[in-house]
Design an enzyme around this catalytic site. Sequence first.
Site, PDB file in Angstrom:
ATOM      1  N   LYS A   1     -17.698 -16.968   3.382  1.00 30.91           N
ATOM      2  CA  LYS A   1     -19.114 -17.000   3.384  1.00 30.91           C
ATOM      3  C   LYS A   1     -20.066 -16.197   2.327  1.00 30.91           C
ATOM      4  CE  LYS A   1     -19.046 -15.441   8.273  1.00 30.91           C
ATOM      5  NZ  LYS A   1     -18.802 -13.857   8.421  1.00 30.91           N
TER       6      LYS A   1
ATOM      7  N   ARG B   1       0.843  -1.201  -0.020  1.00 31.73           N
ATOM      8  CA  ARG B   1       0.035  -0.033   0.149  1.00 31.73           C
ATOM      9  C   ARG B   1       0.786   1.333  -0.033  1.00 31.73           C
ATOM     10  NH1 ARG B   1      -4.852  -1.636   4.017  1.00 31.73           N
ATOM     11  NH2 ARG B   1      -6.049  -2.811   2.453  1.00 31.73           N
TER      12      ARG B   1
ATOM     13  N   GLY C   1     -12.182  -4.422   1.385  1.00 30.94           N
ATOM     14  CA  GLY C   1     -13.572  -3.882   1.539  1.00 30.94           C
ATOM     15  C   GLY C   1     -13.837  -2.937   0.190  1.00 30.94           C
TER      16      GLY C   1
ATOM     17  N   GLY D   1      -7.936  -8.351  -0.974  1.00 35.90           N
ATOM     18  CA  GLY D   1      -8.095  -9.147   0.286  1.00 35.90           C
ATOM     19  C   GLY D   1      -7.173 -10.277   0.034  1.00 35.90           C
TER      20      GLY D   1
HETATM   21  P1  AMP Z   1     -13.347 -14.186   2.589  1.00 31.25           P
HETATM   22  O1  AMP Z   1     -12.681 -13.334   3.742  1.00 31.25           O
HETATM   23  O2  AMP Z   1     -14.668 -14.584   2.843  1.00 31.25           O
HETATM   24  O3  AMP Z   1     -12.589 -13.928   1.303  1.00 31.25           O
HETATM   25  O4  AMP Z   1     -12.674 -15.638   2.917  1.00 31.25           O
HETATM   26  C1  AMP Z   1     -11.335 -15.889   2.980  1.00 31.25           C
HETATM   27  C2  AMP Z   1     -11.098 -16.964   4.026  1.00 31.25           C
HETATM   28  O5  AMP Z   1     -12.105 -18.145   3.263  1.00 31.25           O
HETATM   29  C3  AMP Z   1      -9.668 -17.673   4.067  1.00 31.25           C
HETATM   30  O6  AMP Z   1      -9.079 -17.540   5.294  1.00 31.25           O
HETATM   31  C4  AMP Z   1      -9.725 -19.135   3.745  1.00 31.25           C
HETATM   32  O7  AMP Z   1      -9.124 -20.052   4.734  1.00 31.25           O
HETATM   33  C5  AMP Z   1     -11.379 -19.283   4.051  1.00 31.25           C
HETATM   34  N1  AMP Z   1     -11.808 -20.788   3.057  1.00 31.25           N
HETATM   35  C6  AMP Z   1     -11.750 -20.709   1.915  1.00 31.25           C
HETATM   36  N2  AMP Z   1     -12.190 -22.196   1.550  1.00 31.25           N
HETATM   37  C7  AMP Z   1     -12.488 -22.635   2.665  1.00 31.25           C
HETATM   38  C8  AMP Z   1     -13.229 -23.766   3.030  1.00 31.25           C
HETATM   39  N3  AMP Z   1     -13.440 -24.607   2.358  1.00 31.25           N
HETATM   40  N4  AMP Z   1     -13.427 -24.001   4.446  1.00 31.25           N
HETATM   41  C9  AMP Z   1     -13.430 -23.123   5.151  1.00 31.25           C
HETATM   42  N5  AMP Z   1     -12.729 -22.077   4.816  1.00 31.25           N
HETATM   43  C10 AMP Z   1     -12.330 -21.806   3.636  1.00 31.25           C
END
Ligand code: AMP
Length: 398
Positions: free
Chosen positions: A201, A40, A378, A355
């Site tokens: 999620k 950054r 974000g 991210g």
């Molecule tokens: P996000 O912040 O929603 O982009 O999610 C990122 C996170 O999703 C990372 O820390 C990954 O470890 C987690 N992630 C990706 N695939 C899986 C999975 N199959 N089960 C659990 N966590 C996951």
Amino acid sequence: MNYDKKTIRDIDVSGKKILLRCDFNVPHDKATGIIHDDTRIVSTLPTIRYLLEHNAAVILLSHMGRPHGEWKKELSLFSARDHLEKLLGLSIPLTKDVLGPDTKAKCAALQPGQAVLVENLRFRIEEEQNDPDFARELASLADIFVFDAFGAAHRAHASTEGVSHYLPSVAGFLVEKELNFMGKALEEPKRPLVAILGGSKVSDKIGVINNLLQKADTILIGGGMAYTFQVALGRSIGTSLLDAGHVNYARDMIQKAKDMGVTLLLPQDNLATQDFSADAQPVLVEVDQFPENLMGMDIGPKTIESFTAAIQGAGTVVWNGPMGVFEFPAFAKGTNAIAGAMAQQKDAITIVGGGDSASAVEQSGMADQFTHISTGGGASLEFLEGLTLPGIACLEDK
Ligand code: AMP
């Protein structure tokens, strides 16, 4: 939102005092101040250099962490300042207060070609409250506001939006680049536009999926969020991550994609384990034969193959979110394979929307083979959702 914003090239900055909002909120060791990733800081250097070379006096502004109006030594900008001094080969004083007597004295004495850094703005509660008096006082330090903190563009704070009510306001080069690539990629993409979504999620990506369904030709869904879609299709997922409140939503999205002629691809196989741990033994699992006691941790080889084929035919690829638990090397294969497939697409526009996927690409050493890696987590997510970002909307249109 109009992405065609005036930049520092469109105005005369010579002899002017510039409030330059940067994003120096870099990951660092709270005890030693050692910076783990200076992306950054580095990405805003072209703007700082341009302003200094064009005879402007630069008042640098940034936040660091979330001190909520309290003075916290570990969230001081001193390590960012030290790093910036090294990168620029220039002495940059750091103010001892935020808009107190020291800030005012240092800014008043500032000469063209010099820079000063104001301490973490969030040490004052008025910053996040977008307090108009605070914003007006901040604006009174300078003649022009330049916004180059894409990572904070989705926040309407005093230093990102408030000051624009009192000063001519334009974009720096980093924000210009983000708008050019991310904006154009979604508004007038080279087709086919392939969007890849992963991460944990579904609930975090609802807006993104809704928006991309209107714009993309193909959507690939991997990572933890894919399991909610599998359940929506009536499949078992063992103990994999499930966003139970969004199964109906996922079903609607699958239907909507069909209705709109958007190809939506889900994983056909997974690497699964019994425990969520770095040294768990991966087991290859077909999507329609998921054992009850296993948890999906990554996409499998068939999925990598079908996702890679979709990427190979793309004109534009936009990616947000890892394909698996990439923090554990045994489950980083899917994420690395997607990064590799995108890096090989020399004729396509390849964009990583911030991210975790951006860190994965940086770690892979292939970052320079991508068209654009967004610096905002974000902010880039809200961008992909098609939302108006307050830090961008307040800048002057061309
Ligand atoms: P996000 O912040 O929603 O982009 O999610 C990122 C996170 O999703 C990372 O820390 C990954 O470890 C987690 N992630 C990706 N695939 C899986 C999975 N199959 N089960 C659990 N966590 C996951």
